[in-house]
Design a protein around this motif. Structure first.
Motif, PDB file in Angstrom:
ATOM      1  N   ASP A   1      54.683 106.038  22.749  1.00 18.04           N
ATOM      2  CA  ASP A   1      55.882 105.837  23.580  1.00 18.04           C
ATOM      3  C   ASP A   1      56.495 107.160  24.038  1.00 18.04           C
ATOM      4  O   ASP A   1      57.616 107.169  24.534  1.00 18.04           O
ATOM      5  N   ARG A   2      55.728 108.261  23.903  1.00 17.61           N
ATOM      6  CA  ARG A   2      56.278 109.578  24.209  1.00 17.61           C
ATOM      7  C   ARG A   2      55.467 110.314  25.277  1.00 17.61           C
ATOM      8  O   ARG A   2      54.259 110.115  25.424  1.00 17.61           O
ATOM      9  N   ILE A   3      56.178 111.177  25.975  1.00 23.34           N
ATOM     10  CA  ILE A   3      55.526 112.130  26.879  1.00 23.34           C
ATOM     11  C   ILE A   3      54.945 113.253  26.023  1.00 23.34           C
ATOM     12  O   ILE A   3      55.624 113.776  25.131  1.00 23.34           O
ATOM     13  N   ILE A   4      53.690 113.615  26.264  1.00 20.62           N
ATOM     14  CA  ILE A   4      53.090 114.702  25.478  1.00 20.62           C
ATOM     15  C   ILE A   4      52.889 115.965  26.299  1.00 20.62           C
ATOM     16  O   ILE A   4      52.727 117.046  25.730  1.00 20.62           O
ATOM     17  N   ALA A   5      52.899 115.846  27.644  1.00 25.41           N
ATOM     18  CA  ALA A   5      52.711 117.052  28.457  1.00 25.41           C
ATOM     19  C   ALA A   5      53.063 116.759  29.905  1.00 25.41           C
ATOM     20  O   ALA A   5      52.954 115.615  30.368  1.00 25.41           O
ATOM     21  N   VAL A   6      53.490 117.807  30.618  1.00 17.70           N
ATOM     22  CA  VAL A   6      53.648 117.767  32.073  1.00 17.70           C
ATOM     23  C   VAL A   6      52.993 119.015  32.638  1.00 17.70           C
ATOM     24  O   VAL A   6      52.826 120.027  31.937  1.00 17.70           O
ATOM     25  N   SER A   7      52.618 118.953  33.893  1.00  9.89           N
ATOM     26  CA  SER A   7      51.953 120.103  34.522  1.00  9.89           C
ATOM     27  C   SER A   7      52.270 120.138  35.999  1.00  9.89           C
ATOM     28  O   SER A   7      52.352 119.095  36.661  1.00  9.89           O
ATOM     29  N   ALA A   8      52.421 121.364  36.514  1.00  5.73           N
ATOM     30  CA  ALA A   8      52.633 121.551  37.953  1.00  5.73           C
ATOM     31  C   ALA A   8      51.326 121.421  38.729  1.00  5.73           C
ATOM     32  O   ALA A   8      51.335 121.316  39.954  1.00  5.73           O
TER      33      ALA A   8
ATOM     34  N   THR B   1      65.553 112.924  30.680  1.00  8.54           N
ATOM     35  CA  THR B   1      64.715 113.893  31.378  1.00  8.54           C
ATOM     36  C   THR B   1      63.274 113.658  30.941  1.00  8.54           C
ATOM     37  O   THR B   1      63.012 112.975  29.944  1.00  8.54           O
ATOM     38  N   LEU B   2      62.340 114.227  31.694  1.00  6.39           N
ATOM     39  CA  LEU B   2      60.917 114.041  31.409  1.00  6.39           C
ATOM     40  C   LEU B   2      60.352 115.342  30.869  1.00  6.39           C
ATOM     41  O   LEU B   2      60.168 116.311  31.606  1.00  6.39           O
ATOM     42  N   ALA B   3      60.107 115.372  29.561  1.00  2.54           N
ATOM     43  CA  ALA B   3      59.613 116.578  28.902  1.00  2.54           C
ATOM     44  C   ALA B   3      58.833 116.161  27.663  1.00  2.54           C
ATOM     45  O   ALA B   3      59.053 115.068  27.124  1.00  2.54           O
ATOM     46  N   PRO B   4      57.934 116.995  27.202  1.00  5.10           N
ATOM     47  CA  PRO B   4      57.170 116.672  25.992  1.00  5.10           C
ATOM     48  C   PRO B   4      58.087 116.326  24.824  1.00  5.10           C
ATOM     49  O   PRO B   4      59.092 117.006  24.581  1.00  5.10           O
ATOM     50  N   GLY B   5      57.753 115.240  24.133  1.00  2.63           N
ATOM     51  CA  GLY B   5      58.544 114.773  23.010  1.00  2.63           C
ATOM     52  C   GLY B   5      59.583 113.737  23.384  1.00  2.63           C
ATOM     53  O   GLY B   5      60.108 113.046  22.509  1.00  2.63           O
ATOM     54  N   ARG B   6      59.908 113.619  24.674  1.00  5.18           N
ATOM     55  CA  ARG B   6      60.893 112.620  25.113  1.00  5.18           C
ATOM     56  C   ARG B   6      60.221 111.255  25.254  1.00  5.18           C
ATOM     57  O   ARG B   6      59.009 111.149  25.451  1.00  5.18           O
ATOM     58  N   LEU B   7      61.023 110.213  25.184  1.00  8.21           N
ATOM     59  CA  LEU B   7      60.511 108.874  25.409  1.00  8.21           C
ATOM     60  C   LEU B   7      59.937 108.767  26.824  1.00  8.21           C
ATOM     61  O   LEU B   7      60.495 109.311  27.780  1.00  8.21           O
TER      62      LEU B   7
END
Length: 540
Positions: A33-40, A494-500
């Protein structure tokens, strides 16, 4: 799938994380249920793809955090999911026909209820139906017509069951309607609602859970991932717990347990005793936020400093004496709960800030955000500055203004209505302000609210354009600021690693839309906890 892989990978034209200082991203990865990564880089997370990864390539899409509706009534929406849909009526004849059709399939003597999300000025006759008219739809059933949370109209059978006669006095803080000849017309407001509503049998548990399923997924279909339900009884909360256990909820829910109708601190203490079993339990899907009080009435009875435009002898209704409210609020905060208090008119705003200031003085060290003002509709510059100085957050509801502006002008006049929900003034003062709908009085929907706050459009045109805010500000009020209101800014908003992994996917970039296109825009997908919700559901 390894422990480090993604279960879902989104590649999009732009992923707006709303993390300060971070520009648009192009890829987002989810596990559990978590975001683990984002990338440009749209391919920047490809190393997280495994045999079990669902990859969604949406190069033209825009991704935003899921929105919060910080002041709404999901429970009412759920209750109305199976009620007579009078919000579809264009005139009183159609309104009555809908009730008549339901009566034809309802055993005599059983209650008939209607949906609540309608306004009488949207009917051709521009008025409420009367008890006599409801009698023509059916005199074999008690009928409860609800409009929003402050008004009922009932038929003669319901009045008789409640023992309401022409000699029945109105309870303090409420009214029993009468026509020009002094006869009962079926209308009840505010504290008088319970005279009839206490007689209406509760829906069975299965029906209520299904209603919450339909309603919560309808919210999600508009881009809303979390609702803050601002009038939930302990019994309602138990039903929500059952809906959660059944996997029926399409949104996260934060409840304010209702103290509406209570008159003193002793009664509030009894309510707090009931709430003890929910203390210290936090479920990301469903948790108790605090307690809800109501200081003044709604559209027809908000407490104002100056008399009403339609009645110079009337300045609205207060539900509490200030000393009694201060004692009741103190009882709540001393037990460690938060408080949200309805204050709509400017007199109510002033009195509520007086009460909150006393509570803060007597209880030093209360956590920030413990005392919240719900609505703050007519908060003027002086009271806005007071709220900011006291650290009192406020929730505002532009959809309420949009849908009710004509009704409100009849009570308060155009000048005061144009001053309602001054988002620009709140933001410029650095207030902790967040946004919602107040459904069923206002229509819920992520971009419908954004559109309203950026244009100040209502059903009768633009009102108070100087209070408009920017698109980015409006989105923040429903995301990062909303998560701060619930104390969840470290896990949501917000959308970041560790956030829902609560996010929305839009086929068109909302920031580039305007007018009716933005107002009616809904996401292609809403994800809550990494799972799609609300797809195929209706809207508010």
């Amino acid at each position: 799938m390894t422990d480090h892989g993604a279960e879902l990978l989104m590649r999009a034209g732009a992923v707006h994380t709303l993390v300060p200082g971070r520009g648009p991203q192009r890829a987002l990865a989810v596990r559990g249920d978590r975001i683990i990564a984002v990338s440009a880089d749209p391919g920047g997370l490809d190393h997280l793809v495994g045999t079990g990864t669902e990859v969604r390539d949406l190069p033209g899409a825009t991704v935003l955090p899921a929105f919060d509706d910080t002041h709404t009534h999901l429970v009412l929406a759920g209750l109305g999911a199976h009620d007579v849909p009078v919000h579809r009526a264009r005139n009183i004849a159609e309104f009555l026909d809908l009730i008549r059709r339901r009566a034809a399939t309802t055993p005599p003597g059983e209650w008939i209820r209607t949906t609540t999300n309608w306004q009488e000025l949207h009917l051709a006759e521009r008025r409420l139906p009367t008890a006599a008219e409801l009698d023509r739809a059916t005199d074999r059933h008690p009928v409860l017509v609800k409009r929003g949370g402050h008004n009922d109209v009932v038929n003669t059978r319901a009045l008789r069951l409640a023992g309401i006669t022409e000699d029945t006095p109105a309870p303090p803080g409420g009214s029993i309607g009468r026509d020009a000849d002094g006869r009962l017309d079926g209308r009840l407001t505010d504290t008088a609602l319970h005279l009839v509503e206490r007689l209406v049998p509760a829906q069975d548990r299965a029906e209520r859970i299904d209603g919450l399923r339909l309603a919560s997924h309808a919210y999600a279909a508009t881009g809303i991932g979390t609702v803050r339900d601002c009038a939930v009884t302990p019994e309602d909360h138990e039903v929500l717990l059952a809906a959660r256990a059944a996997g029926a909820l399409g949104t996260r829910v934060r409840t304010l347990i209702s103290a509406l109708g209570l008159t003193g601190a002793a009664q509030v203490e009894d309510l707090l005793d009931v709430m003890e079993k929910w203390r210290g339990t936090f479920d990301p899907w469903l948790s108790v936020w605090g307690v809800k009080f109501g200081l003044d009435g709604g559209l027809e009875a908000g407490a104002t400093e100056e008399p009403y435009a339609c009645d110079h002898s009337f300045s609205g209704t207060l539900m509490w004496e200030p000393d009694a409210l201060a004692e009741a609020v103190e009882a709540v905060v001393r037990r460690g709960w938060r408080v949200g208090t309805h204050a709509y008119g400017d007199r109510a705003v002033r009195i509520l800030l007086d009460v909150y200031e006393r509570v803060l003085d007597r209880n030093p060290g209360l956590p920030a955000g413990t005392l919240v003002m719900e609505h703050g509709g007519l908060a003027g510059p002086e009271q806005r500055a007071r709220a900011v100085a006291l650290g009192v957050p406020v929730t505002i509801q532009q959809p309420l203004l949009h849908d009710t502006a004509e009704v409100e002008e009849g009570y308060w006049g155009p000048e005061r209505v144009a001053r309602l929900f001054p988002a620009r003034g709140w933001i410029d003062l650095g207030a902790q302000v967040s946004a919602g709908s107040d459904f069923p009085v206002g229509r819920f929907g992520a971009m419908r609210s954004v559109w309203g706050m950026t244009t100040r459009r209502t059903v009768i045109g633009v009102r108070g354009p100087e209070h408009a805010i920017t698109y980015d500000e409006a989105v923040t009020l429903h995301t990062a600021n909303a998560a701060r209101l619930t104390g969840e800014e470290r896990i949501r908003g917000t959308l970041a690693p560790g956030r829902l992994a609560d996010f929305t996917v839009w086929e068109r970039d909302p920031a580039l839309c305007s007018g009716d296109v933005l107002r009616d825009l809904v996401p292609a997908h809403t994800f809550v906890g990494g799972a799609p919700v609300g797809e195929g559901a209706g809207t508010g």
